[in-house]
Design an enzyme around this catalytic site. Structure first.
Site, PDB file in Angstrom:
ATOM      1  CG  HIS A 120      23.188   6.049   9.974  1.00 29.11           C
ATOM      2  ND1 HIS A 120      23.510   6.755   9.503  1.00 29.11           N
ATOM      3  CD2 HIS A 120      22.711   6.384  10.394  1.00 29.11           C
ATOM      4  CE1 HIS A 120      23.561   7.926   9.964  1.00 29.11           C
ATOM      5  NE2 HIS A 120      22.304   7.724  10.863  1.00 29.11           N
ATOM      6  CG  ASP A 169      -2.146  -0.783   1.683  1.00 30.94           C
ATOM      7  OD1 ASP A 169      -2.137  -0.591  -0.326  1.00 30.94           O
ATOM      8  OD2 ASP A 169      -2.345  -1.407   2.472  1.00 30.94           O
ATOM      9  CE1 TYR A 215      -7.267   1.808   1.436  1.00 33.44           C
ATOM     10  CE2 TYR A 215      -6.674   4.525   1.166  1.00 33.44           C
ATOM     11  CZ  TYR A 215      -7.199   3.464   2.167  1.00 33.44           C
ATOM     12  OH  TYR A 215      -6.924   2.493   3.769  1.00 33.44           O
TER      13      TYR A 215
END
Length: 232
Positions: A171, A120, A229
């Site tokens: 990191h 998504d 959506y």
């Protein structure tokens, strides 16, 4: 002239604390005003509890020089500048040392797309950079951190808009978005996905990435030209 952006950047930095993405003075958020050619970023080492919009530091996007503010900018300022220059579509950058995303960065492993939660937001994997060389660490470390992110995206031919985060090897994560708030949102989602992947692989260590058709469906229904959506 940058009071609104200062307020947005300050609020975004405080939201990192509220989202549980930072402790101590770790992490930083910046925002950019491209019309004015200025980046606004949190000051270095200032406790979040004491942070106010007036403490934000304004830095010239082209030269990196402080143009407004009395405090030193974040030590990661140069990395943010490299990203803004290389990715002209982004409006905010977030760096955290959130637990799960940083664990994956320290393990030097990308977050492969195992399911629709990730699909998504990312059109596939969250990549990990190569390790910096001793020379890159010794000189211009923060600049080279940004450069290795850009190098990774060029090598993989990734669109920064479709992959709004990266894990810098050994990191931690850097995320970005169209706006400052969007960048913080992506940092929060990234941390959840990193935790989700960690738990998923405990259940099935041999799991393969999700099927490409399902990845396409979930990403493009939110981000594609024919996205449907949410509300319009």
């Amino acid at each position: 002239m940058l009071e609104k952006l200062k307020a947005e950047v300050c609020k975004a930095n405080l939201n990192l604390v509220a989202e549980g993405l930072v402790i101590q003075t770790w992490g930083n958020v910046s925002g950019v005003d491209r019309a004015r050619g200025v980046m606004v970023i949190k000051p270095s080492g200032v406790p979040y509890a004491e942070m106010q919009p007036k403490h934000m530091v304004c830095v010239a996007l082209d030269s990196g020089k402080v143009v407004e503010g009395k405090l030193k900018p974040s030590s990661d300022t140069a990395t943010h500048l490299v990203l803004y220059r290389a990715f002209p579509e982004i409006g905010g950058v977030v760096h955290t040392h959130s637990l799960y995303a940083t664990a994956w960065a320290q393990a030097c492993k990308p977050l492969l797309a195992y399911g629709t939660t990730q699909a998504d937001y990312w059109y596939g994997d969250v990549p990990v950079t190569r390790k910096l060389t001793p020379a890159e660490i010794k000189t211009d470390y923060e600049v080279n951190t940004g450069e290795v992110i850009v190098e990774t995206f060029k090598k993989l031919k990734f669109d920064p808009a479709h992959h709004p985060a990266v894990l810098v090897a050994s990191h931690g994560p850097f995320c970005w978005g169209k706006s400052v708030g969007d960048a913080v949102h992506n940092a929060s989602v990234l941390e959840f996905i990193a935790k989700l992947n960690s738990e998923t692989l405990k259940i099935n260590p041999k799991l393969q990435p999700m099927q490409s058709h399902l990845l396409d469906k979930h990403f493009l229904r939110k981000h594609g030209a024919n996205a449907y959506y949410g509300q319009k």
